[in-house]
Write an enzyme that holds these catalytic residues in place. Structure first.
Site, PDB file in Angstrom:
ATOM      1  N   LYS A 192      96.578  65.675 -24.037  1.00  0.00           N
ATOM      2  CA  LYS A 192      95.153  65.782 -24.379  1.00  0.00           C
ATOM      3  C   LYS A 192      94.427  66.511 -23.251  1.00  0.00           C
ATOM      4  O   LYS A 192      94.294  65.988 -22.146  1.00  0.00           O
ATOM      5  CB  LYS A 192      94.513  64.393 -24.531  1.00  0.00           C
ATOM      6  CG  LYS A 192      93.077  64.501 -25.036  1.00  0.00           C
ATOM      7  CD  LYS A 192      92.247  63.301 -24.756  1.00  0.00           C
ATOM      8  CE  LYS A 192      91.469  63.377 -23.485  1.00  0.00           C
ATOM      9  NZ  LYS A 192      90.502  64.473 -23.375  1.00  0.00           N
ATOM     10  N   GLU A 266      96.801  60.699 -10.995  1.00  0.00           N
ATOM     11  CA  GLU A 266      96.312  61.607  -9.943  1.00  0.00           C
ATOM     12  C   GLU A 266      94.801  61.583 -10.050  1.00  0.00           C
ATOM     13  O   GLU A 266      94.222  62.209 -10.941  1.00  0.00           O
ATOM     14  CB  GLU A 266      96.814  63.036 -10.190  1.00  0.00           C
ATOM     15  CG  GLU A 266      98.311  63.210 -10.118  1.00  0.00           C
ATOM     16  CD  GLU A 266      98.854  63.126  -8.702  1.00  0.00           C
ATOM     17  OE1 GLU A 266      98.068  62.988  -7.751  1.00  0.00           O
ATOM     18  OE2 GLU A 266     100.079  63.172  -8.566  1.00  0.00           O
ATOM     19  N   CYS A 300      89.944  68.090  -6.170  1.00  0.00           N
ATOM     20  CA  CYS A 300      90.169  66.714  -5.706  1.00  0.00           C
ATOM     21  C   CYS A 300      90.535  66.654  -4.230  1.00  0.00           C
ATOM     22  O   CYS A 300      90.290  65.660  -3.572  1.00  0.00           O
ATOM     23  CB  CYS A 300      91.223  66.057  -6.571  1.00  0.00           C
ATOM     24  SG  CYS A 300      92.635  67.117  -6.825  1.00  0.00           S
ATOM     25  N   GLU A 398      82.749  60.760  -4.486  1.00  0.00           N
ATOM     26  CA  GLU A 398      83.217  62.125  -4.733  1.00  0.00           C
ATOM     27  C   GLU A 398      82.096  62.903  -5.436  1.00  0.00           C
ATOM     28  O   GLU A 398      81.742  62.596  -6.569  1.00  0.00           O
ATOM     29  CB  GLU A 398      84.457  62.063  -5.631  1.00  0.00           C
ATOM     30  CG  GLU A 398      85.128  63.387  -5.811  1.00  0.00           C
ATOM     31  CD  GLU A 398      86.350  63.295  -6.722  1.00  0.00           C
ATOM     32  OE1 GLU A 398      86.314  62.563  -7.739  1.00  0.00           O
ATOM     33  OE2 GLU A 398      87.345  63.978  -6.417  1.00  0.00           O
TER      34      GLU A 398
HETATM   35  P1  NAD Z   1      87.544  62.529 -16.131  1.00  0.00           P
HETATM   36  O1  NAD Z   1      88.174  61.280 -15.645  1.00  0.00           O
HETATM   37  O2  NAD Z   1      86.161  62.478 -16.635  1.00  0.00           O
HETATM   38  O3  NAD Z   1      88.415  63.148 -17.303  1.00  0.00           O
HETATM   39  C1  NAD Z   1      89.778  63.419 -17.130  1.00  0.00           C
HETATM   40  C2  NAD Z   1      90.458  63.247 -18.443  1.00  0.00           C
HETATM   41  O4  NAD Z   1      90.480  61.854 -18.752  1.00  0.00           O
HETATM   42  C3  NAD Z   1      89.740  63.947 -19.605  1.00  0.00           C
HETATM   43  O5  NAD Z   1      90.699  64.535 -20.443  1.00  0.00           O
HETATM   44  C4  NAD Z   1      89.023  62.798 -20.276  1.00  0.00           C
HETATM   45  O6  NAD Z   1      88.786  63.034 -21.640  1.00  0.00           O
HETATM   46  C5  NAD Z   1      90.003  61.672 -20.077  1.00  0.00           C
HETATM   47  N1  NAD Z   1      89.456  60.329 -20.181  1.00  0.00           N
HETATM   48  C6  NAD Z   1      88.200  59.904 -19.909  1.00  0.00           C
HETATM   49  N2  NAD Z   1      88.090  58.595 -20.173  1.00  0.00           N
HETATM   50  C7  NAD Z   1      89.291  58.176 -20.631  1.00  0.00           C
HETATM   51  C8  NAD Z   1      89.795  56.927 -21.105  1.00  0.00           C
HETATM   52  N3  NAD Z   1      89.026  55.837 -21.166  1.00  0.00           N
HETATM   53  N4  NAD Z   1      91.096  56.862 -21.485  1.00  0.00           N
HETATM   54  C9  NAD Z   1      91.873  57.958 -21.429  1.00  0.00           C
HETATM   55  N5  NAD Z   1      91.447  59.165 -21.037  1.00  0.00           N
HETATM   56  C10 NAD Z   1      90.170  59.273 -20.632  1.00  0.00           C
HETATM   57  O7  NAD Z   1      87.731  63.586 -14.962  1.00  0.00           O
HETATM   58  P2  NAD Z   1      87.192  65.072 -14.956  1.00  0.00           P
HETATM   59  O8  NAD Z   1      85.732  64.939 -14.700  1.00  0.00           O
HETATM   60  O9  NAD Z   1      87.704  65.842 -16.121  1.00  0.00           O
HETATM   61  O10 NAD Z   1      87.958  65.659 -13.676  1.00  0.00           O
HETATM   62  C11 NAD Z   1      87.503  65.475 -12.419  1.00  0.00           C
HETATM   63  C12 NAD Z   1      88.221  64.315 -11.739  1.00  0.00           C
HETATM   64  O11 NAD Z   1      89.621  64.586 -11.717  1.00  0.00           O
HETATM   65  C13 NAD Z   1      87.814  64.179 -10.295  1.00  0.00           C
HETATM   66  O12 NAD Z   1      87.652  62.827  -9.962  1.00  0.00           O
HETATM   67  C14 NAD Z   1      88.993  64.783  -9.547  1.00  0.00           C
HETATM   68  O13 NAD Z   1      89.137  64.334  -8.235  1.00  0.00           O
HETATM   69  C15 NAD Z   1      90.133  64.395 -10.405  1.00  0.00           C
HETATM   70  N6  NAD Z   1      91.287  65.277 -10.165  1.00  0.00           N
HETATM   71  C16 NAD Z   1      92.334  64.784  -9.457  1.00  0.00           C
HETATM   72  C17 NAD Z   1      93.424  65.601  -9.183  1.00  0.00           C
HETATM   73  C18 NAD Z   1      94.595  65.090  -8.394  1.00  0.00           C
HETATM   74  O14 NAD Z   1      95.591  65.793  -8.317  1.00  0.00           O
HETATM   75  N7  NAD Z   1      94.533  63.919  -7.813  1.00  0.00           N
HETATM   76  C19 NAD Z   1      93.441  66.913  -9.663  1.00  0.00           C
HETATM   77  C20 NAD Z   1      92.363  67.378 -10.387  1.00  0.00           C
HETATM   78  C21 NAD Z   1      91.283  66.544 -10.643  1.00  0.00           C
END
Ligand code: NAD
Length: 496
Positions: A192, A266, A300, A398
């Site tokens: 997804k 992650e 991140c 963050e």
């Molecule tokens: P987000 O958590 O809002 O969304 C990430 C994904 O999770 C999306 O596809 C979203 O639809 C899904 N999601 C949201 N709620 C969910 C739930 N209840 N159950 C299952 N899936 C759900 O994050 P974002 O805003 O898209 O991305 C930014 C975040 O990602 C930042 O916190 C960043 O640090 C993190 N990030 C981490 C890494 C890493 O390698 N550690 C890499 C890239 C981004």
């Protein structure tokens, strides 16, 4: 100091109708219409114009995709490493043949500069190539007699169907970081993408459809609480792997606990940058120009929380402000030299501005930047904040934007304590010319990656992942192959 802003006036669109992937779900090797009447608008964050409308998949559609992945899991798992490796190489070749299209789609959907989108696409291709090689060269404990008259053989097996949820900051690259090791280890999957940035993931599915047996890769677009949550819940999904925020990670882990499926997370970061008095301050400032502002700070591992020795703080801030003042901000079409683009969405733009307002009301001072840039698009000026109070919101949460804070310390123990004083631990860097410190401070930092005299340099051979609230599990490297495999011990009694 003002920000260098570049906008392409009346530029031709980056993508045309024919470049877009089907606005459909990819299940069992085919694009299918969703039965959902809900859609998410995909917006270009530079122009605020609609690019596409993508269906929000339903729980039933997730179940169909999982069934398709389950149906072929044995067929895919049975391939010998050489055969799977050849498929991964073919995927890499196919993506390389369409690199320009993928770069344009990614830049249009996220607003990121062309240089960043090009880096994303070339790193994506390299991830497939690395995993294609690594899957043929894995090692583990040698078969042998570890108990008298009993031969132990360790098998590395695929997990089965893996559910994958990806974020919007590096849509294609984060998909590749999951897809390549998951497929390499012999699993099938349902992915997804972020509802805001599904275009390159759908395009990847379209491009590689004929290279994989139908059902091995499935893409269901839609929201986290519906599609992501169903993947975390589904009894036939063996593992849920999510890259995203700490809150989404927590939600997925909670749901996954019901079926006790494996979880790979992650999550967010708040990377400290610890600069000692003996550091090369010019080199540190030049490196942070990239490491803090790459992808508009929506990264991140971004170098966002600077802790500098009080005796060199003024000199360092001067160097940093000079570098930040030279950054070129603009949309992807306004030149190859653009370094910083807009934020990904209006909601995220408002969120970052909220952090900036609250920090400045609480006494922080912007020595450069500090707010939004005028005009169309979700642009925030590259910002350096000083006079930030220890433990204040801007130093703990963050922000995920082009914003760095500068705090000072007076001794090594204080630097380590404050660097570790947040609930996440993804990445950190230490800047010093001292050999002792470069090891001892790196060893004391609670972060999955620590750079010494560098920040945000990655390679496919080495693992990436966090400690504490940044999650668990490793992307990249052979450690990812381990995470997406299970170990079976088979013991043969050969006594006579
Ligand atoms: P987000 O958590 O809002 O969304 C990430 C994904 O999770 C999306 O596809 C979203 O639809 C899904 N999601 C949201 N709620 C969910 C739930 N209840 N159950 C299952 N899936 C759900 O994050 P974002 O805003 O898209 O991305 C930014 C975040 O990602 C930042 O916190 C960043 O640090 C993190 N990030 C981490 C890494 C890493 O390698 N550690 C890499 C890239 C981004």
């Amino acid at each position: 100091m003002t920000t260098n802003v570049r906008r392409a006036v009346d530029a031709a669109p980056l993508v045309h109708e024919g470049d877009l992937p089907p606005a459909r779900l990819f299940v069992g090797g085919k694009f299918l219409d969703s039965s959902s009447e809900q859609y998410t608008d995909v917006i270009d964050p530079c122009t605020e114009r609609l690019i596409a409308r993508i269906p929000d998949g339903t729980v039933e559609e997730v179940d169909e995709a999982v069934a398709a992945a389950l149906a072929v899991k044995e067929e895919w798992a049975r391939l010998v490493p050489k055969e799977r490796s050849e498929v991964l190489h073919a995927i890499a070749d196919r993506l390389a043949d369409h690199a320009d299209l993928l770069v344009r789609l990614e830049a249009a959907n996220t607003g990121k500069p062309m240089s960043v989108a090009q880096d994303d696409v070339s790193s994506t291709i390299d991830t497939f190539r690395f995993m294609a090689g690594a899957l043929r060269a894995t090692t583990s404990l040698a078969a042998g007699d570890y108990a008298e008259d009993h031969l132990s053989v360790i098998l590395r097996e695929p997990l089965g169907v893996v559910g994958v949820v990806t974020p919007w900051n590096y849509p294609l690259l984060m998909a590749a970081w999951k897809l390549a090791p998951i497929l390499a280890a012999g699993n099938t999957l349902v992915l997804k993408p972020s509802e805001q940035t599904p275009l390159t993931t759908l395009k990847l599915a379209e491009l590689v459809a004929d290279l994989l047996p139908p059902g091995v890769l499935n893409v269901v677009t839609g929201t986290g609480p519906v599609v992501g949550a169903r993947l975390a819940e589904h009894p036939d999904v063996a593992m849920i792997a999510l890259t995203g925020s700490v809150n989404s990670g927590r939600a997925v882990a909670r749901t996954a606990a019901e079926s006790l499926k494996r979880v790979h997370l992650e999550l967010g970061g708040k990377a400290p940058v610890v600069i000692f008095e003996d550091a090369d301050l010019k080199a540190a400032a030049a490196a942070l120009r990239v490491a803090s502002f790459w992808n508009s700070g929506q990264e991140c591992g971004a170098a966002c929380r600077i802790l500098v020795h009080a005796s060199v703080a003024d000199r360092f801030v001067e160097e940093l402000v000079r570098e930040v003042g030279e950054l070129v901000v603009g949309d992807p079409q306004s030149g190859e030299d653009v370094e910083v683009g807009p934020l990904v969405s209006k909601a995220h733009f408002d969120r970052v501005l909220g952090y900036l307002d609250r920090a400045q009301s609480a006494g922080a001072r912007a020595v450069i930047g500090g707010g939004a840039l005028e005009g169309t698009g979700y642009y925030v000026a590259p910002t350096v904040l000083v006079d930030v109070a220890e433990g204040s919101e801007i130093t703990r949460e963050e922000v995920f934007g082009p914003v760095v804070t500068v705090e000072t310390f007076t001794d090594e123990d204080e630097a380590v304590r404050r660097a570790n004083g947040v609930p996440v631990g993804l990445a950190a860097s230490v800047w010093t010319e001292s050999a002792r410190r470069s090891h001892s401070v790196a060893a004391r930092l609670d972060s999955g990656t620590v750079w010494v005299n560098s920040h945000l340099v990655l390679a496919n051979e080495v693992p990436w992942g966090g400690f504490k609230g940044s999650g668990y599990g490793r992307d990249l490297s052979v450690y990812a192959l381990d995470d997406y495999s299970r170990t079976k011990h088979v013991m043969h009694n050969h006594s006579r």
